[in-house]
Design a protein around this motif. Sequence first.
Motif, PDB file in Angstrom:
ATOM      1  N   VAL A   1      -6.591   4.769  15.153  1.00  0.00           N
ATOM      2  CA  VAL A   1      -5.999   4.384  16.435  1.00  0.00           C
ATOM      3  C   VAL A   1      -6.621   5.294  17.482  1.00  0.00           C
ATOM      4  CG1 VAL A   1      -3.889   4.239  17.797  1.00  0.00           C
ATOM      5  CG2 VAL A   1      -3.809   3.782  15.353  1.00  0.00           C
ATOM      6  N   ARG A   2      -7.140   4.692  18.566  1.00  0.00           N
ATOM      7  CA  ARG A   2      -7.724   5.512  19.632  1.00  0.00           C
ATOM      8  C   ARG A   2      -7.463   4.852  20.980  1.00  0.00           C
ATOM      9  NH1 ARG A   2     -12.818   4.544  21.709  1.00  0.00           N
ATOM     10  NH2 ARG A   2     -13.661   2.555  21.093  1.00  0.00           N
ATOM     11  N   PRO A   3      -7.387   5.663  22.021  1.00  0.00           N
ATOM     12  CA  PRO A   3      -7.170   5.099  23.357  1.00  0.00           C
ATOM     13  C   PRO A   3      -8.336   4.194  23.747  1.00  0.00           C
ATOM     14  CG  PRO A   3      -6.927   7.489  23.375  1.00  0.00           C
ATOM     15  CD  PRO A   3      -7.461   7.122  22.046  1.00  0.00           C
ATOM     16  N   ALA A   4      -8.005   3.074  24.369  1.00  0.00           N
ATOM     17  CA  ALA A   4      -9.033   2.113  24.779  1.00  0.00           C
ATOM     18  C   ALA A   4      -9.390   2.265  26.253  1.00  0.00           C
ATOM     19  CB  ALA A   4      -8.563   0.688  24.502  1.00  0.00           C
TER      20      ALA A   4
ATOM     21  N   PHE B   1       0.837  -1.204   0.000  1.00  0.00           N
ATOM     22  CA  PHE B   1       0.000   0.000   0.000  1.00  0.00           C
ATOM     23  C   PHE B   1       0.869   1.250   0.000  1.00  0.00           C
ATOM     24  CE2 PHE B   1      -2.907  -3.162   1.546  1.00  0.00           C
ATOM     25  CZ  PHE B   1      -4.156  -2.745   1.112  1.00  0.00           C
ATOM     26  N   GLN B   2       0.335   2.330  -0.545  1.00  0.00           N
ATOM     27  CA  GLN B   2       0.965   3.643  -0.455  1.00  0.00           C
ATOM     28  C   GLN B   2       0.127   4.496   0.484  1.00  0.00           C
ATOM     29  OE1 GLN B   2       1.271   5.192  -4.422  1.00  0.00           O
ATOM     30  NE2 GLN B   2       2.974   3.849  -4.941  1.00  0.00           N
ATOM     31  N   ILE B   3       0.782   5.186   1.393  1.00  0.00           N
ATOM     32  CA  ILE B   3       0.066   6.022   2.357  1.00  0.00           C
ATOM     33  C   ILE B   3      -0.451   7.262   1.628  1.00  0.00           C
ATOM     34  CG2 ILE B   3       0.213   7.271   4.546  1.00  0.00           C
ATOM     35  CD1 ILE B   3       0.626   4.152   4.677  1.00  0.00           C
ATOM     36  N   GLU B   4      -1.758   7.500   1.740  1.00  0.00           N
ATOM     37  CA  GLU B   4      -2.374   8.662   1.103  1.00  0.00           C
ATOM     38  C   GLU B   4      -2.609   9.801   2.087  1.00  0.00           C
ATOM     39  OE1 GLU B   4      -5.945   7.098  -0.738  1.00  0.00           O
ATOM     40  OE2 GLU B   4      -4.851   6.688  -2.585  1.00  0.00           O
ATOM     41  N   GLU B   5      -2.888   9.455   3.346  1.00  0.00           N
ATOM     42  CA  GLU B   5      -3.176  10.483   4.339  1.00  0.00           C
ATOM     43  C   GLU B   5      -2.865   9.943   5.729  1.00  0.00           C
ATOM     44  OE1 GLU B   5      -6.889  13.389   5.658  1.00  0.00           O
ATOM     45  OE2 GLU B   5      -7.313  11.630   4.442  1.00  0.00           O
ATOM     46  N   SER B   6      -2.276  10.795   6.543  1.00  0.00           N
ATOM     47  CA  SER B   6      -2.000  10.443   7.925  1.00  0.00           C
ATOM     48  C   SER B   6      -2.254  11.687   8.782  1.00  0.00           C
ATOM     49  CB  SER B   6      -0.547   9.985   8.082  1.00  0.00           C
ATOM     50  OG  SER B   6      -0.259   9.732   9.434  1.00  0.00           O
ATOM     51  N   VAL B   7      -3.157  11.559   9.738  1.00  0.00           N
ATOM     52  CA  VAL B   7      -3.472  12.675  10.636  1.00  0.00           C
ATOM     53  C   VAL B   7      -3.210  12.179  12.052  1.00  0.00           C
ATOM     54  CG1 VAL B   7      -5.204  14.366  11.347  1.00  0.00           C
ATOM     55  CG2 VAL B   7      -5.261  13.439   9.024  1.00  0.00           C
ATOM     56  N   ARG B   8      -2.023  12.471  12.563  1.00  0.00           N
ATOM     57  CA  ARG B   8      -1.610  11.976  13.879  1.00  0.00           C
ATOM     58  C   ARG B   8      -2.502  12.458  15.014  1.00  0.00           C
ATOM     59  NH1 ARG B   8       2.942   9.155  14.069  1.00  0.00           N
ATOM     60  NH2 ARG B   8       4.388   9.268  12.335  1.00  0.00           N
ATOM     61  N   GLU B   9      -2.996  13.685  14.905  1.00  0.00           N
ATOM     62  CA  GLU B   9      -3.801  14.262  15.987  1.00  0.00           C
ATOM     63  C   GLU B   9      -5.060  13.442  16.276  1.00  0.00           C
ATOM     64  OE1 GLU B   9      -1.133  16.850  14.117  1.00  0.00           O
ATOM     65  OE2 GLU B   9      -2.993  16.181  13.173  1.00  0.00           O
ATOM     66  N   VAL B  10      -5.608  12.809  15.272  1.00  0.00           N
ATOM     67  CA  VAL B  10      -6.824  12.008  15.471  1.00  0.00           C
ATOM     68  C   VAL B  10      -6.568  10.517  15.255  1.00  0.00           C
ATOM     69  CG1 VAL B  10      -8.434  13.867  14.964  1.00  0.00           C
ATOM     70  CG2 VAL B  10      -7.622  12.417  13.105  1.00  0.00           C
ATOM     71  N   GLY B  11      -5.332  10.133  14.961  1.00  0.00           N
ATOM     72  CA  GLY B  11      -4.987   8.725  14.795  1.00  0.00           C
ATOM     73  C   GLY B  11      -5.536   8.101  13.535  1.00  0.00           C
ATOM     74  N   LEU B  12      -5.594   8.863  12.446  1.00  0.00           N
ATOM     75  CA  LEU B  12      -6.162   8.388  11.185  1.00  0.00           C
ATOM     76  C   LEU B  12      -5.067   8.084  10.184  1.00  0.00           C
ATOM     77  CD1 LEU B  12      -8.736   8.070   9.312  1.00  0.00           C
ATOM     78  CD2 LEU B  12      -8.210  10.401   8.572  1.00  0.00           C
ATOM     79  N   LEU B  13      -5.258   6.995   9.442  1.00  0.00           N
ATOM     80  CA  LEU B  13      -4.320   6.601   8.395  1.00  0.00           C
ATOM     81  C   LEU B  13      -5.128   6.045   7.230  1.00  0.00           C
ATOM     82  CD1 LEU B  13      -1.243   6.270   7.869  1.00  0.00           C
ATOM     83  CD2 LEU B  13      -1.457   3.960   8.749  1.00  0.00           C
TER      84      LEU B  13
END
Length: 176
Positions: free
Chosen positions: A110-113, A54-66
Amino acid sequence: MGLSGCAERAQPAQFFELSPESSANRAMQTRMFDTGAADELLSASAAALQDLGFQIEESVREVGLLRAAKERSAREYGQYRNRLLIWLLSLGHLIMPIDLHQKIAATMVVRPADQDHARQEIRIMFYRVVWKGDGQADRNYIPPGEQKMEMIRDPEIYQQFFAKLSKAVFLEPHSI
């Protein structure tokens, strides 16, 4: 006309019901990791997806999105056989479109559990968009014709991703 507008707004009760397999799908798509380092987990996830092509298209660390994607041919031998059979049965009048090209995408969160952020929950969903055509186009051409989008429910792709991620999470913090 006024009555038809009211009918369109009313939604059936089963519209909001979960399907029987929805909990199984969620279990297949979700894993917990005992780490408070969400950024490292996001980085390891990106590496695992890249290992799978896969190629990474978007990564938003603040909300844990990839978000990541890869493109592949969608042509299969069975489609050509079925297409020929339908063409023969219709005496040459009907040509069935075939799958030409596909984009396989992954969206991960990714989110805190827990309250103290010592555990992280990762949920990843794989899906694909398939473009159909007459089969005559060259392989670099994405046809303007039919397309369909579907969730990938094959457990193998989820197992491959989480196996690579588990290995990467173990290797990164321990510097092996």
